[in-house]
Scaffold this motif. Sequence first.
Motif, PDB file in Angstrom:
ATOM      1  N   ILE A 132      70.002  -1.206  40.735  1.00  0.00           N
ATOM      2  CA  ILE A 132      71.357  -0.981  40.064  1.00  0.00           C
ATOM      3  C   ILE A 132      71.246  -0.710  38.365  1.00  0.00           C
ATOM      4  CG2 ILE A 132      73.680  -1.921  39.083  1.00  0.00           C
ATOM      5  CD1 ILE A 132      73.577  -3.268  42.128  1.00  0.00           C
ATOM      6  N   GLY A 133      70.306  -1.940  37.875  1.00  0.00           N
ATOM      7  CA  GLY A 133      70.097  -1.943  36.576  1.00  0.00           C
ATOM      8  C   GLY A 133      69.040  -0.880  35.960  1.00  0.00           C
ATOM      9  N   MET A 134      68.279  -0.470  36.767  1.00  0.00           N
ATOM     10  CA  MET A 134      67.461   0.937  36.346  1.00  0.00           C
ATOM     11  C   MET A 134      68.411   2.036  36.564  1.00  0.00           C
ATOM     12  SD  MET A 134      64.396  -0.340  35.809  1.00  0.00           S
ATOM     13  CE  MET A 134      63.099   0.967  35.823  1.00  0.00           C
ATOM     14  N   MET A 135      69.192   2.352  37.231  1.00  0.00           N
ATOM     15  CA  MET A 135      70.122   3.339  37.255  1.00  0.00           C
ATOM     16  C   MET A 135      71.117   3.637  36.375  1.00  0.00           C
ATOM     17  SD  MET A 135      69.131   5.332  39.787  1.00  0.00           S
ATOM     18  CE  MET A 135      70.324   6.501  39.877  1.00  0.00           C
ATOM     19  N   ILE A 136      71.404   2.413  35.779  1.00  0.00           N
ATOM     20  CA  ILE A 136      72.354   2.299  34.692  1.00  0.00           C
ATOM     21  C   ILE A 136      71.532   2.733  33.417  1.00  0.00           C
ATOM     22  CG2 ILE A 136      73.609   0.952  33.262  1.00  0.00           C
ATOM     23  CD1 ILE A 136      74.639  -0.742  35.462  1.00  0.00           C
ATOM     24  N   GLN A 137      70.329   2.195  33.433  1.00  0.00           N
ATOM     25  CA  GLN A 137      69.244   2.510  32.149  1.00  0.00           C
ATOM     26  C   GLN A 137      69.087   4.155  32.084  1.00  0.00           C
ATOM     27  OE1 GLN A 137      68.198  -0.150  30.264  1.00  0.00           O
ATOM     28  NE2 GLN A 137      67.509   1.408  28.819  1.00  0.00           N
TER      29      GLN A 137
ATOM     30  N   PRO B 205      65.253   4.520  40.998  1.00  0.00           N
ATOM     31  CA  PRO B 205      65.357   3.545  42.320  1.00  0.00           C
ATOM     32  C   PRO B 205      64.049   2.972  42.651  1.00  0.00           C
ATOM     33  CG  PRO B 205      66.698   5.524  42.380  1.00  0.00           C
ATOM     34  CD  PRO B 205      65.851   5.801  41.271  1.00  0.00           C
ATOM     35  N   VAL B 206      63.177   3.955  42.726  1.00  0.00           N
ATOM     36  CA  VAL B 206      61.822   3.544  43.282  1.00  0.00           C
ATOM     37  C   VAL B 206      61.060   2.201  42.408  1.00  0.00           C
ATOM     38  CG1 VAL B 206      59.353   4.385  43.774  1.00  0.00           C
ATOM     39  CG2 VAL B 206      61.317   5.906  44.279  1.00  0.00           C
ATOM     40  N   LEU B 207      61.478   2.717  41.042  1.00  0.00           N
ATOM     41  CA  LEU B 207      61.045   1.427  40.135  1.00  0.00           C
ATOM     42  C   LEU B 207      61.698   0.223  40.189  1.00  0.00           C
ATOM     43  CD1 LEU B 207      60.441   3.633  36.740  1.00  0.00           C
ATOM     44  CD2 LEU B 207      58.674   2.835  38.512  1.00  0.00           C
ATOM     45  N   GLY B 208      63.022   0.464  40.665  1.00  0.00           N
ATOM     46  CA  GLY B 208      63.765  -0.759  41.094  1.00  0.00           C
ATOM     47  C   GLY B 208      63.167  -1.504  42.319  1.00  0.00           C
ATOM     48  N   ILE B 209      62.788  -0.736  43.278  1.00  0.00           N
ATOM     49  CA  ILE B 209      61.963  -1.321  44.388  1.00  0.00           C
ATOM     50  C   ILE B 209      60.825  -2.084  44.016  1.00  0.00           C
ATOM     51  CG2 ILE B 209      60.899  -0.847  46.617  1.00  0.00           C
ATOM     52  CD1 ILE B 209      62.971   1.564  47.173  1.00  0.00           C
ATOM     53  N   VAL B 210      59.964  -1.523  43.320  1.00  0.00           N
ATOM     54  CA  VAL B 210      58.934  -2.003  42.653  1.00  0.00           C
ATOM     55  C   VAL B 210      59.277  -3.351  41.922  1.00  0.00           C
ATOM     56  CG1 VAL B 210      57.001  -1.634  40.897  1.00  0.00           C
ATOM     57  CG2 VAL B 210      57.479   0.161  42.231  1.00  0.00           C
ATOM     58  N   HIS B 211      60.125  -3.530  41.043  1.00  0.00           N
ATOM     59  CA  HIS B 211      60.471  -4.701  40.672  1.00  0.00           C
ATOM     60  C   HIS B 211      60.970  -5.664  41.695  1.00  0.00           C
ATOM     61  CE1 HIS B 211      61.623  -2.372  36.657  1.00  0.00           C
ATOM     62  NE2 HIS B 211      60.382  -2.566  36.944  1.00  0.00           N
ATOM     63  N   GLY B 212      61.519  -5.369  42.717  1.00  0.00           N
ATOM     64  CA  GLY B 212      61.802  -6.262  43.594  1.00  0.00           C
ATOM     65  C   GLY B 212      60.640  -6.871  44.487  1.00  0.00           C
ATOM     66  N   LEU B 213      59.597  -5.610  44.865  1.00  0.00           N
ATOM     67  CA  LEU B 213      58.439  -6.030  45.512  1.00  0.00           C
ATOM     68  C   LEU B 213      57.358  -6.845  44.826  1.00  0.00           C
ATOM     69  CD1 LEU B 213      56.534  -4.783  47.854  1.00  0.00           C
ATOM     70  CD2 LEU B 213      55.942  -2.936  46.386  1.00  0.00           C
ATOM     71  N   GLN B 214      57.158  -6.627  43.551  1.00  0.00           N
ATOM     72  CA  GLN B 214      56.198  -7.497  42.733  1.00  0.00           C
ATOM     73  C   GLN B 214      55.922  -8.764  42.964  1.00  0.00           C
ATOM     74  OE1 GLN B 214      56.527  -5.491  38.940  1.00  0.00           O
ATOM     75  NE2 GLN B 214      54.570  -4.260  39.261  1.00  0.00           N
ATOM     76  N   PRO B 215      57.409  -9.639  42.701  1.00  0.00           N
ATOM     77  CA  PRO B 215      57.212 -11.192  43.035  1.00  0.00           C
ATOM     78  C   PRO B 215      56.934 -11.452  44.596  1.00  0.00           C
ATOM     79  CG  PRO B 215      59.546 -10.400  42.518  1.00  0.00           C
ATOM     80  CD  PRO B 215      58.454  -8.890  42.335  1.00  0.00           C
ATOM     81  N   ILE B 216      57.395 -10.538  45.235  1.00  0.00           N
ATOM     82  CA  ILE B 216      56.892 -10.760  46.873  1.00  0.00           C
ATOM     83  C   ILE B 216      55.409 -10.819  46.913  1.00  0.00           C
ATOM     84  CG2 ILE B 216      57.452 -10.310  49.254  1.00  0.00           C
ATOM     85  CD1 ILE B 216      59.953  -8.949  48.302  1.00  0.00           C
ATOM     86  N   ILE B 217      54.893  -9.809  46.555  1.00  0.00           N
ATOM     87  CA  ILE B 217      53.408  -9.575  46.757  1.00  0.00           C
ATOM     88  C   ILE B 217      52.575 -10.696  45.980  1.00  0.00           C
ATOM     89  CG2 ILE B 217      51.466  -8.159  46.438  1.00  0.00           C
ATOM     90  CD1 ILE B 217      53.223  -5.634  46.800  1.00  0.00           C
ATOM     91  N   GLY B 218      53.069 -10.622  44.760  1.00  0.00           N
ATOM     92  CA  GLY B 218      52.267 -11.800  43.855  1.00  0.00           C
ATOM     93  C   GLY B 218      52.182 -13.229  44.401  1.00  0.00           C
ATOM     94  N   PHE B 219      53.533 -13.732  44.882  1.00  0.00           N
ATOM     95  CA  PHE B 219      53.653 -14.976  45.224  1.00  0.00           C
ATOM     96  C   PHE B 219      52.948 -15.281  46.679  1.00  0.00           C
ATOM     97  CE2 PHE B 219      55.689 -18.308  48.146  1.00  0.00           C
ATOM     98  CZ  PHE B 219      55.776 -19.155  47.246  1.00  0.00           C
TER      99      PHE B 219
END
Length: 451
Positions: free
Chosen positions: A26-31, A292-306
């Motif tokens: 949502i944030g990325m699409m508004i951007q 939207p793909v970059l939005g998925i990346v932003h959601g994915l990174q903390p999952i993978i990192g943790f």
Amino acid sequence: MTDNKKNLEKENISNLLLRLSVPAIIGMMIQATYNITDTIFVGRALGENGVYAIGGLAVAFPVQMIIMATALAIGIGGASIISRSIGKNDVDRAERTFGNVILLVFISSIGIIVFGTIYLSPILQAFGATDAILPYSYDYLQIILYGTFFFSFALAVNSIVRAEGNANIAMYSMIISAGLNILLDPLFIFGFGMGIRGAAYATVISQIICAMYLINYYVGGKSIIKFRLKNLKPDLGIVNEISAIGISPFVRQGSSSIVVIVLNNVLVIYGGDVSVAVFGIMSRLLMFTIMPVLGIVHGLQPIIGFNYGAKNYDRVIQSVKLSASVASGISFAGFLLLFLFPEQLMNIFTSDKILIEEGISAIRISVLALPFVGFQIIGSALYQSIGKARPSFILSMSRQVFFLIPLVIILPRFFELNGVWIAFPISDLLAFALTFTMVSRELKSLNIEEV
């Protein structure tokens, strides 16, 4: 264990990815909407000179991308360390990393402002500004440079917020920045009659407000990690690790800037100011479909990192496979939108018939391999999130530096202007092949370690 940490470790992957990605999307699409409306307002406000104004934005864009690349390198590098540190329950190291991120943002911003202000005209000319385009790009970028610290701070800290698993705060910050910008654009451009300078003022003001919102979040004590003045002291080990991990997003964004510079100069030779304006519009449309793909990346990174830090490799594999499937679907939908409706999309920006006609052809050729781009982005994000700098660097370099730049230089010699547009799908296919090979091997390795 805090709720965010518990969710990163235990929550169902599909639910977790959805919950963390949707706010970012949502944030990325508004951007992305801001980037498009900014161009629309500038193009429409200046009438017959709208082509040159859009060209001015296109020429100024590489400088903005360099600023963005620097901030993302610091933010993503720091976020990778912080998410893995939280996964290991090492909050002290996470907080020291946060302090070093703020320090690096401040130092880099000062350097960019000083250098950019002194050499602005030569930079823009080197980036492809013609005599007709230069005044517009100069007026716009001169103002944008003064907001460098706030822009960089917001980008870098947003990555830290997502590393904590707090996707909503990251989303709100992007909504505040882009939403306010969209509201201020017509006021400054049309209401105050400031033209392209009005667009720049609207951008800087919205970035300042966004930075203040993020400062309030950390000062208010709502975050997992805390900002402490003592952590502004440079820690060379952390700085080096931030740099090693951050080099990948920096190269990806920085090489995008180099690509735009090369493209602008090649387009001036083979197509002139109109072709530069076409690329300015097309790049914003492409960005809109990829956001939207970059939005998925932003959601994915903390999952993978943790989970990588906690050695939960099966969850890493699950999240990569799921996000790659979703990202590929989004990329295909973007391809259909741009390939089927280029005329309608061009008409939003301009009424110039020559600009529209050239834009239709350019868009349809350039997006032929767009369905493969989603997987490329996810693959690069995997290596960033697990702290493997070298493969992340290779994937970040591949599409832009290894493939696209050489093709943009070579193909126009055989196909003239169309050669520029043909370079896009060929480089996307080559980058996809490389990414698929590397990611497949990495997932097999993680699967063996899990067993």
